[in-house]
Design an enzyme around this catalytic site. Structure first.
Site, PDB file in Angstrom:
ATOM      1  N   ASP A  92       0.862  -1.177   0.000  1.00 52.33           N
ATOM      2  CA  ASP A  92       0.000   0.000   0.000  1.00 52.33           C
ATOM      3  C   ASP A  92       0.904   1.233   0.000  1.00 52.33           C
ATOM      4  OD1 ASP A  92      -2.195   1.575   0.063  1.00 52.33           O
ATOM      5  OD2 ASP A  92      -2.805   1.091   2.114  1.00 52.33           O
ATOM      6  N   ASP A 127      -3.756   7.381  -4.065  1.00 50.35           N
ATOM      7  CA  ASP A 127      -5.066   7.885  -4.483  1.00 50.35           C
ATOM      8  C   ASP A 127      -5.670   8.707  -3.340  1.00 50.35           C
ATOM      9  OD1 ASP A 127      -5.300   5.567  -2.925  1.00 50.35           O
ATOM     10  OD2 ASP A 127      -7.351   5.253  -3.592  1.00 50.35           O
ATOM     11  N   ALA A 195     -11.892   3.245   0.241  1.00 49.97           N
ATOM     12  CA  ALA A 195     -12.678   4.051   1.200  1.00 49.97           C
ATOM     13  C   ALA A 195     -14.028   3.430   1.547  1.00 49.97           C
ATOM     14  CB  ALA A 195     -12.849   5.477   0.676  1.00 49.97           C
ATOM     15  N   CYS A 278     -15.883 -23.363  17.676  1.00 48.18           N
ATOM     16  CA  CYS A 278     -14.968 -23.451  16.532  1.00 48.18           C
ATOM     17  C   CYS A 278     -14.158 -24.742  16.642  1.00 48.18           C
ATOM     18  CB  CYS A 278     -14.046 -22.228  16.553  1.00 48.18           C
ATOM     19  SG  CYS A 278     -12.715 -22.285  15.351  1.00 48.18           S
ATOM     20  N   CYS A 280     -11.039 -25.129  15.148  1.00 48.85           N
ATOM     21  CA  CYS A 280      -9.646 -24.907  14.757  1.00 48.85           C
ATOM     22  C   CYS A 280      -8.707 -25.460  15.837  1.00 48.85           C
ATOM     23  CB  CYS A 280      -9.388 -23.423  14.478  1.00 48.85           C
ATOM     24  SG  CYS A 280      -8.969 -22.434  15.916  1.00 48.85           S
ATOM     25  N   CYS A 283      -8.877 -23.662  19.208  1.00 49.61           N
ATOM     26  CA  CYS A 283     -10.097 -23.801  20.000  1.00 49.61           C
ATOM     27  C   CYS A 283     -10.315 -25.230  20.492  1.00 49.61           C
ATOM     28  CB  CYS A 283     -11.290 -23.316  19.188  1.00 49.61           C
ATOM     29  SG  CYS A 283     -11.148 -21.568  18.799  1.00 49.61           S
TER      30      CYS A 283
HETATM   31 ZN   LIG Z   1     -10.940 -21.415  16.558  1.00 54.61          ZN
END
Ligand SMILES: [Zn+2]
Length: 490
Positions: A92, A127, A195, A278, A280, A283
């Protein structure tokens, strides 16, 4: 030659491949670009790559340019070595800082050249990020400046580095569309929609959808399209259905710092969680109580990892939905997470005709899962194409029941699509799974389909046999159609 190729569409959503020549990689889209702060790395870029499968990330060249400790190492060693990341790196330019602080001390030429010199694979000009709701005059003026900078960016010798053409225009759809058309005309490579963060921060998903739809009209099928600042997984399906290909997430790290836990249905506070909803690795290995007790840095890293797992998981879910042709079912389901997401989904369906243009003609099955399903592009397309069919005879039966040889021809009727030639009953989308207890809106839209067919054939006499349609649907059927209830005794 374009560096972006679409492999398959669902609505305006697309599975694509972005070739990044300077990095020597091809990135599958839609994808996530984690935002890496060169000074604070909550999760190291090498970990993003090895554990989360990150193919691309984004970092800020303006921060590097202004940093006494990192500027020289970035120039000497290059970004890939500095960050220890072998995938594609987008940079950026400082436009965000410009929006936040009102001024920055580099020009587009300087910062693009700097991005090239530090080995960026995708560079960005400076920009003007015009915020939502500003007066038309200001938006127009700032757009002219952005356009001028895009033209100058096109003149910088960037070698193999891809260069972005940000699209601005505030919340004025016609300005967004024009800016997008001009951006597409620059010959630059990647199209960030700028934006829009204030819209997302204020949960204005309806306005966001209108802005993105306008930009897409101007861009046509050019891509990839980057929804700048979109990092919450709750909105990926919605944005992907509009044709956004790239998302960037600072949210995974910023939220973790504030003990916020991302889910595809919204955000939870760690303090409010008795369970982690969750699967994952974070978790499944930890209890919320134990995580609350941890030292700040450890807790922040664990939450950031969970946030990344959920975010990448949703990217894969979106990709699979596009591939399977059920992206709009996914959007429908995600829209139930928050009332403002439902506003976003309903606004998306205001643009059904735009989505229809790229939607595939055939998919596995259409699941009618909500009132909104009746407004999907497949329904619109079916009704628009009623003029493609011949009707044989003067007396035509439209029925939810069986054929009747007293009529010259019998067509089937199914909510929400309306009438269809019987020969199509085994083709998409008429193979739709519709609940027996469907809602009034589906019947009303089916009635609109009947009205369209009847209008197309002014000399034909129609009878409609319906299965207990509500009065609000029957009143949309033209007066000259004879109505009979399927189960009425005569
Ligand atoms: Zn998780």
């Amino acid at each position: 030659m374009s560096n972006f190729e679409v492999r398959t569409y669902d609505a305006a959503g697309r599975l694509g491949e972005l070739t990044v020549p300077r990095a020597g990689v091809t990135v599958e889209t839609p994808t996530l670009m984690p935002v890496v702060n060169p000074h604070v790395q909550t999760v190291a870029p090498s970990t993003l790559e090895s554990e989360f499968g990150a193919e691309i990330l984004i970092t800020n060249s303006y921060i590097l340019h202004g940093s006494d400790e990192l500027r020289e190492p970035a120039l000497e060693r290059g970004l890939h070595d500095l960050l220890d990341f072998s995938g594609a790196i987008m940079t950026d330019s400082g436009s965000f800082q410009l929006a936040e602080y009102g001024e920055i001390d580099v020009t587009t030429e300087e910062i693009l050249t700097f991005q090239y010199d530090i080995g960026s694979d995708i560079g960005t000009p400076v920009d003007i990020p015009t915020p939502p709701d500003v007066a038309r005059e200001q938006a127009t003026e700032e757009l002219a400046t952005t356009q001028e900078r895009l033209e100058r960016a096109g003149e910088v010798d960037a070698g193999e580095m891809l260069v972005t053409a940000p699209v601005q225009g505030s919340t004025h759809p016609d300005l967004r569309e024009r800016a997008a058309r001009e951006a597409a005309g620059t010959g630059l490579d990647v199209f960030p929609l700028g934006a829009v963060v204030p819209l997302m921060n204020e949960y204005r998903y309806d306005d966001l959808v209108d802005v993105v739809a306008a930009c897409k009209r101007g861009l046509g099928e050019r891509g990839p399209v980057h929804l700048f600042g979109a990092g919450h997984p709750m909105m990926f399906a919605l944005a992907a259905a509009l044709g956004c290909d790239l998302f960037d997430s600072a949210a995974y790290a910023l939220y973790a710092r504030d003990d916020r836990y991302l889910t595809v249905r919204g955000t939870e506070q760690l303090d409010d969680l008795a369970y982690f909803p969750c699967e994952c690795p974070v978790c499944t290995a930890h209890e919320p109580d134990a995580v609350r007790e941890m030292a700040d840095d450890d807790r922040e890293e664990l939450l950031a990892r969970h946030n990344l797992h959920v975010t990448y998981g949703e990217i894969r879910t979106v990709r699979q939905a596009i591939r399977g042709g059920n992206l709009l079912e996914l959007v429908d389901s995600r829209a139930r997470g928050h009332p403002t997401m439902l506003d976003g989904y309903r606004t998306l369906l205001d643009h059904a005709a735009q989505l229809e243009r790229t939607d595939r003609v055939s998919k596995d099955a259409f699941f009618h899962t909500s009132t909104e399903s009746a407004r999907r592009p497949e329904v619109l397309r079916h009704q628009q194409r009623l003029d493609r069919f011949e009707l044989a005879g003067d007396e035509v039966l439209l029925t939810e029941g069986s054929s009747n040889s007293d009529y010259d021809e019998t067509w089937g009727v199914v909510p929400p699509f309306g009438p269809y030639p019987r020969g199509l009953s085994e083709t998409y989308p008429l193979t739709a799974e519709v609940p027996d207890r469907t809602d009034r809106r589906a019947y009303e839209v089916a009635a609109d389909g009947v009205a369209r067919l009847v209008d197309l054939h002014p000399d034909v006499s129609f009878t409609l046999v319906h299965d207990d349609w509500p009065a609000t649907a029957l009143e949309r059927v033209p007066d000259r159609v004879r109505l009979r209830d399927l189960h009425a005794r005569e």
